[in-house]
Design a protein around this motif. Structure first.
Motif, PDB file in Angstrom:
ATOM      1  N   LEU A  59       0.710  -1.241  -0.019  1.00  0.00           N
ATOM      2  CA  LEU A  59       0.210  -0.134  -0.004  1.00  0.00           C
ATOM      3  C   LEU A  59       0.907   1.392  -0.061  1.00  0.00           C
ATOM      4  CD1 LEU A  59      -3.332  -0.585   2.009  1.00  0.00           C
ATOM      5  CD2 LEU A  59      -2.669  -0.831  -0.021  1.00  0.00           C
ATOM      6  N   THR A  60       2.320   1.214   0.306  1.00  0.00           N
ATOM      7  CA  THR A  60       2.248   2.727   0.173  1.00  0.00           C
ATOM      8  C   THR A  60       2.637   2.827  -1.022  1.00  0.00           C
ATOM      9  OG1 THR A  60       4.953   0.519  -0.339  1.00  0.00           O
ATOM     10  CG2 THR A  60       4.446   1.676   2.673  1.00  0.00           C
ATOM     11  N   SER A  61       1.932   2.151  -2.358  1.00  0.00           N
ATOM     12  CA  SER A  61       2.653   2.474  -3.055  1.00  0.00           C
ATOM     13  C   SER A  61       1.448   3.471  -4.005  1.00  0.00           C
ATOM     14  CB  SER A  61       2.953   1.703  -4.802  1.00  0.00           C
ATOM     15  OG  SER A  61       1.571   0.936  -5.001  1.00  0.00           O
ATOM     16  N   LYS A  62       0.573   3.289  -2.734  1.00  0.00           N
ATOM     17  CA  LYS A  62      -1.067   4.512  -2.978  1.00  0.00           C
ATOM     18  C   LYS A  62      -0.914   5.699  -1.929  1.00  0.00           C
ATOM     19  CE  LYS A  62      -3.115   0.507  -5.445  1.00  0.00           C
ATOM     20  NZ  LYS A  62      -3.840   1.061  -6.629  1.00  0.00           N
ATOM     21  N   VAL A  63      -0.078   5.320  -1.390  1.00  0.00           N
ATOM     22  CA  VAL A  63      -0.583   6.840  -0.744  1.00  0.00           C
ATOM     23  C   VAL A  63      -0.241   8.057  -1.939  1.00  0.00           C
ATOM     24  CG1 VAL A  63       1.016   8.581   0.957  1.00  0.00           C
ATOM     25  CG2 VAL A  63       1.011   5.739   1.139  1.00  0.00           C
ATOM     26  N   ASN A  64      -0.924   9.053  -1.559  1.00  0.00           N
ATOM     27  CA  ASN A  64      -1.539  10.253  -2.303  1.00  0.00           C
ATOM     28  C   ASN A  64       0.087  11.607  -1.643  1.00  0.00           C
ATOM     29  OD1 ASN A  64      -3.095   9.401  -3.930  1.00  0.00           O
ATOM     30  ND2 ASN A  64      -5.088   9.811  -2.738  1.00  0.00           N
ATOM     31  N   HIS A  65       0.183  12.410  -2.854  1.00  0.00           N
ATOM     32  CA  HIS A  65       0.701  13.332  -2.723  1.00  0.00           C
ATOM     33  C   HIS A  65      -0.016  14.559  -2.224  1.00  0.00           C
ATOM     34  CE1 HIS A  65       2.715  17.300  -3.949  1.00  0.00           C
ATOM     35  NE2 HIS A  65       1.921  17.396  -4.265  1.00  0.00           N
ATOM     36  N   SER A  66       0.904  15.629  -1.733  1.00  0.00           N
ATOM     37  CA  SER A  66       0.065  16.630  -1.069  1.00  0.00           C
ATOM     38  C   SER A  66       1.080  17.473  -0.256  1.00  0.00           C
ATOM     39  CB  SER A  66      -0.739  16.232   0.442  1.00  0.00           C
ATOM     40  OG  SER A  66      -0.596  17.511   1.076  1.00  0.00           O
ATOM     41  N   CYS A  67       0.987  19.127  -1.024  1.00  0.00           N
ATOM     42  CA  CYS A  67       1.577  19.934  -0.903  1.00  0.00           C
ATOM     43  C   CYS A  67       1.434  20.393  -0.008  1.00  0.00           C
ATOM     44  CB  CYS A  67       1.403  21.077  -2.198  1.00  0.00           C
ATOM     45  SG  CYS A  67       1.207  21.233  -3.282  1.00  0.00           S
ATOM     46  N   ASP A  68       0.892  19.513   1.439  1.00  0.00           N
ATOM     47  CA  ASP A  68       1.046  19.977   2.911  1.00  0.00           C
ATOM     48  C   ASP A  68       1.117  18.661   3.677  1.00  0.00           C
ATOM     49  OD1 ASP A  68       1.828  20.955   4.959  1.00  0.00           O
ATOM     50  OD2 ASP A  68      -0.022  21.996   5.567  1.00  0.00           O
ATOM     51  N   PRO A  69       1.840  17.790   3.195  1.00  0.00           N
ATOM     52  CA  PRO A  69       2.235  16.196   4.184  1.00  0.00           C
ATOM     53  C   PRO A  69       1.700  16.324   5.350  1.00  0.00           C
ATOM     54  CG  PRO A  69       4.155  16.896   3.194  1.00  0.00           C
ATOM     55  CD  PRO A  69       2.659  17.889   2.533  1.00  0.00           C
ATOM     56  N   ASN A  70       1.008  14.921   5.190  1.00  0.00           N
ATOM     57  CA  ASN A  70       1.063  14.325   7.483  1.00  0.00           C
ATOM     58  C   ASN A  70       2.301  13.337   7.624  1.00  0.00           C
ATOM     59  OD1 ASN A  70      -0.074  11.907   6.753  1.00  0.00           O
ATOM     60  ND2 ASN A  70      -1.835  12.548   7.296  1.00  0.00           N
TER      61      ASN A  70
END
Length: 179
Positions: A59-70
């Protein structure tokens, strides 16, 4: 087995990975596993060293991008990226990271970023395109080869500036230094 996260639909972005429990700052959220070595960068590639690209499994390949990531990234012993919490992550919150935290160059995504963050840059970029303030904000949460590349570039610029300063211009044949 529940590892603290699960795949869910996001609506507008397809699928994403969501926390099923609380994660504190610095805690490992997901452990990366390399599925396949690649010979070049592409839309699903993860850069794991200056010239090495892989596909992550699980599932690490399914983590989405964010410009303000957690989450941020950390290389594990296998060379894969683990995700660790940059801020507290609550149950039900989407787990995200900035693709610039792992890839020096990102050129394979749509022109418009869909992260929805108030800090959105407008498009998904690589490390080389981040402003210095954003790089500083990510300190400790990026792949070390990215900061190594920046360090080498800074050293090269300093060497170049030093060489330029130590060169004393000499008068050309057309100039008369006595005038």
């Amino acid at each position: 087995m529940n590892n603290g996260y699960e795949l869910q639909g996001t609506g507008s972005k397809g699928e994403g990975v969501f926390a099923t429990r609380f994660f504190q700052v610095g805690e490992t959220v997901m452990v990366g596993v390399i599925d396949l070595e690649l010979d070049h960068n592409h839309a699903h590639a993860s850069q794991v060293s200056e010239k090495r690209f892989v596909l992550h499994g699980g599932l690490t390949s399914k983590v989405n991008h964010s410009c303000d990531p957690n989450c941020g990234v950390r290389l594990n012993a296998s060379g894969a990226h683990d995700y660790l919490a940059r801020q507290p992550i609550t149950e039900g919150q989407e787990i995200t990271f900035d693709y610039a935290m792992r890839n020096y160059s990102v050129e394979h995504f749509a022109a418009h970023c869909q992260c929805g963050s108030s800090r959105c840059r407008g498009r998904i970029t690589g490390w080389k395109d981040l402003p210095a303030a954003r790089k500083a904000d990510y300190d400790g949460f990026v792949a070390p080869y990215l900061t190594d590349i920046d360090q080498r570039a800074s050293e090269q610029e300093a060497d170049k500036a030093t060489r330029n300063e130590s060169v004393v211009p000499q008068p050309t044949a057309q100039e008369d230094p006595g005038q």
